[in-house]
Design a protein around this motif. Structure first.
Motif, PDB file in Angstrom:
ATOM      1  N   PHE A   1      19.048  -3.660  -3.988  1.00 32.43           N
ATOM      2  CA  PHE A   1      17.636  -3.294  -4.017  1.00 32.43           C
ATOM      3  C   PHE A   1      17.161  -2.830  -2.647  1.00 32.43           C
ATOM      4  N   GLU A   2      16.097  -2.039  -2.646  1.00 31.80           N
ATOM      5  CA  GLU A   2      15.586  -1.440  -1.417  1.00 31.80           C
ATOM      6  C   GLU A   2      14.387  -2.179  -0.832  1.00 31.80           C
ATOM      7  N   CYS A   3      13.511  -2.698  -1.695  1.00 31.83           N
ATOM      8  CA  CYS A   3      12.251  -3.247  -1.202  1.00 31.83           C
ATOM      9  C   CYS A   3      11.940  -4.592  -1.834  1.00 31.83           C
ATOM     10  N   TYR A   4      11.219  -5.393  -1.048  1.00 30.61           N
ATOM     11  CA  TYR A   4      10.891  -6.760  -1.434  1.00 30.61           C
ATOM     12  C   TYR A   4       9.493  -7.096  -0.937  1.00 30.61           C
ATOM     13  N   LEU A   5       8.714  -7.751  -1.786  1.00 28.17           N
ATOM     14  CA  LEU A   5       7.400  -8.271  -1.399  1.00 28.17           C
ATOM     15  C   LEU A   5       7.416  -9.782  -1.580  1.00 28.17           C
TER      16      LEU A   5
ATOM     17  N   SER B   1       0.208  -9.657   0.671  1.00 19.15           N
ATOM     18  CA  SER B   1      -0.977  -9.164   1.379  1.00 19.15           C
ATOM     19  C   SER B   1      -1.152  -7.674   1.084  1.00 19.15           C
ATOM     20  N   PRO B   2      -2.388  -7.177   1.133  1.00 24.03           N
ATOM     21  CA  PRO B   2      -2.610  -5.744   0.902  1.00 24.03           C
ATOM     22  C   PRO B   2      -1.843  -4.868   1.890  1.00 24.03           C
ATOM     23  N   LYS B   3      -1.798  -5.291   3.146  1.00 25.45           N
ATOM     24  CA  LYS B   3      -1.112  -4.500   4.166  1.00 25.45           C
ATOM     25  C   LYS B   3       0.388  -4.419   3.873  1.00 25.45           C
ATOM     26  N   ARG B   4       0.989  -5.542   3.557  1.00 22.54           N
ATOM     27  CA  ARG B   4       2.425  -5.580   3.252  1.00 22.54           C
ATOM     28  C   ARG B   4       2.723  -4.752   1.996  1.00 22.54           C
ATOM     29  N   PHE B   5       1.851  -4.837   0.998  1.00 19.42           N
ATOM     30  CA  PHE B   5       2.011  -4.050  -0.221  1.00 19.42           C
ATOM     31  C   PHE B   5       2.071  -2.562   0.116  1.00 19.42           C
ATOM     32  N   THR B   6       1.080  -2.087   0.852  1.00 20.71           N
ATOM     33  CA  THR B   6       1.002  -0.662   1.179  1.00 20.71           C
ATOM     34  C   THR B   6       2.199  -0.222   2.009  1.00 20.71           C
ATOM     35  N   GLN B   7       2.576  -1.014   3.009  1.00 20.85           N
ATOM     36  CA  GLN B   7       3.724  -0.667   3.849  1.00 20.85           C
ATOM     37  C   GLN B   7       5.006  -0.561   3.022  1.00 20.85           C
ATOM     38  N   THR B   8       5.195  -1.491   2.127  1.00 21.24           N
ATOM     39  CA  THR B   8       6.411  -1.521   1.319  1.00 21.24           C
ATOM     40  C   THR B   8       6.473  -0.328   0.374  1.00 21.24           C
ATOM     41  N   VAL B   9       5.360  -0.040  -0.287  1.00 20.44           N
ATOM     42  CA  VAL B   9       5.331   1.101  -1.212  1.00 20.44           C
ATOM     43  C   VAL B   9       5.556   2.403  -0.454  1.00 20.44           C
ATOM     44  N   LEU B  10       4.910   2.571   0.681  1.00 22.41           N
ATOM     45  CA  LEU B  10       5.086   3.799   1.462  1.00 22.41           C
ATOM     46  C   LEU B  10       6.522   3.945   1.957  1.00 22.41           C
ATOM     47  N   ARG B  11       7.136   2.841   2.355  1.00 21.29           N
ATOM     48  CA  ARG B  11       8.539   2.887   2.794  1.00 21.29           C
ATOM     49  C   ARG B  11       9.448   3.305   1.641  1.00 21.29           C
ATOM     50  N   LEU B  12       9.222   2.763   0.449  1.00 21.17           N
ATOM     51  CA  LEU B  12      10.029   3.135  -0.705  1.00 21.17           C
ATOM     52  C   LEU B  12       9.849   4.604  -1.050  1.00 21.17           C
ATOM     53  N   ILE B  13       8.621   5.084  -1.036  1.00 24.25           N
ATOM     54  CA  ILE B  13       8.357   6.496  -1.336  1.00 24.25           C
ATOM     55  C   ILE B  13       9.044   7.387  -0.308  1.00 24.25           C
ATOM     56  N   GLN B  14       8.972   7.011   0.948  1.00 26.56           N
ATOM     57  CA  GLN B  14       9.616   7.797   1.999  1.00 26.56           C
ATOM     58  C   GLN B  14      11.134   7.818   1.792  1.00 26.56           C
ATOM     59  N   GLN B  15      11.732   6.685   1.483  1.00 29.36           N
ATOM     60  CA  GLN B  15      13.172   6.630   1.240  1.00 29.36           C
ATOM     61  C   GLN B  15      13.556   7.481   0.046  1.00 29.36           C
ATOM     62  N   THR B  16      12.746   7.420  -0.999  1.00 31.43           N
ATOM     63  CA  THR B  16      13.011   8.192  -2.213  1.00 31.43           C
ATOM     64  C   THR B  16      12.943   9.689  -1.935  1.00 31.43           C
ATOM     65  N   GLU B  17      11.921  10.107  -1.213  1.00 28.31           N
ATOM     66  CA  GLU B  17      11.761  11.528  -0.915  1.00 28.31           C
ATOM     67  C   GLU B  17      12.858  12.017   0.015  1.00 28.31           C
ATOM     68  N   GLN B  18      13.298  11.187   0.957  1.00 27.83           N
ATOM     69  CA  GLN B  18      14.391  11.586   1.850  1.00 27.83           C
ATOM     70  C   GLN B  18      15.687  11.744   1.088  1.00 27.83           C
TER      71      GLN B  18
ATOM     72  N   ASP C   1      -2.520  -9.568 -11.801  1.00 31.83           N
ATOM     73  CA  ASP C   1      -3.876  -9.162 -11.408  1.00 31.83           C
ATOM     74  C   ASP C   1      -3.930  -8.660  -9.968  1.00 31.83           C
ATOM     75  N   ILE C   2      -3.242  -9.352  -9.074  1.00 33.68           N
ATOM     76  CA  ILE C   2      -3.229  -8.949  -7.659  1.00 33.68           C
ATOM     77  C   ILE C   2      -2.541  -7.585  -7.510  1.00 33.68           C
ATOM     78  N   LEU C   3      -1.372  -7.429  -8.097  1.00 34.14           N
ATOM     79  CA  LEU C   3      -0.670  -6.149  -8.013  1.00 34.14           C
ATOM     80  C   LEU C   3      -1.482  -5.037  -8.675  1.00 34.14           C
ATOM     81  N   HIS C   4      -2.108  -5.343  -9.778  1.00 34.87           N
ATOM     82  CA  HIS C   4      -2.974  -4.375 -10.471  1.00 34.87           C
ATOM     83  C   HIS C   4      -4.060  -3.872  -9.524  1.00 34.87           C
ATOM     84  N   ASP C   5      -4.720  -4.799  -8.830  1.00 34.96           N
ATOM     85  CA  ASP C   5      -5.786  -4.424  -7.889  1.00 34.96           C
ATOM     86  C   ASP C   5      -5.244  -3.563  -6.748  1.00 34.96           C
ATOM     87  N   TYR C   6      -4.111  -3.946  -6.189  1.00 34.25           N
ATOM     88  CA  TYR C   6      -3.525  -3.188  -5.081  1.00 34.25           C
ATOM     89  C   TYR C   6      -3.135  -1.775  -5.528  1.00 34.25           C
ATOM     90  N   ILE C   7      -2.543  -1.662  -6.703  1.00 31.63           N
ATOM     91  CA  ILE C   7      -2.143  -0.353  -7.216  1.00 31.63           C
ATOM     92  C   ILE C   7      -3.372   0.522  -7.436  1.00 31.63           C
TER      93      ILE C   7
END
Length: 126
Positions: A96-100, A105-122, A16-22
């Motif tokens: 693995f690349e990322c860990y929560l 926390s919402p802030k940690r969730f967003t930071q982690t997802v953005l870091r993974l996306i940036q790594q993937t795109e690079q 439920d928490i991850l669902h809300d954050y996504i």
């Protein structure tokens, strides 16, 4: 284009928490949730085009790290979400690349997802 996500966790409140954050991130789309790793293993295919799998580590039936070994060819990226320490997870699966850490926390969730996306795109550019 949003990144497709799936969640595998045997705790409903964690899903439920991850669902809300996504849902709060316009660049993410939740396509599937599973409360059983065995169901996820049976149902997730490469046709699902899952970009990010949020995966608990300690689940009944199968450890998340073991499930990831089976799903690597079907899913692009994994973010482990666990109450275990990151170093404990790294000792099991050093690739693995990322860990929560839970609670997430919402802030940690967003930071982690953005870091993974940036790594993937690079990695695509290089």
């Amino acid at each position: 284009m949003p990144y497709n996500c799936a969640i595998v966790d045997d705790e409903k409140h964690a899903i439920d928490i991850l669902h809300d954050y996504i849902n709060e991130c316009e660049f993410l789309n939740l396509s599937k949730t599973y409360n059983s790793p065995l169901n996820a293993l049976a149902e997730i295919t490469s046709d699902d085009q899952i970009d990010i799998l949020f995966l608990d580590v300690d689940m009944d039936g199968m450890k998340g790290t073991e499930l990831w070994q089976h799903l690597k060819s079907r899913v692009k990226n994994v973010i482990y979400a666990s109450s275990n320490l990151e170093q404990d997870i790294r000792n099991i699966d050093g690739s693995f690349e990322c860990y929560l850490g839970k609670p997430i926390s919402p802030k940690r969730f967003t930071q982690t997802v953005l870091r993974l996306i940036q790594q993937t795109e690079q990695s695509v550019v290089n």
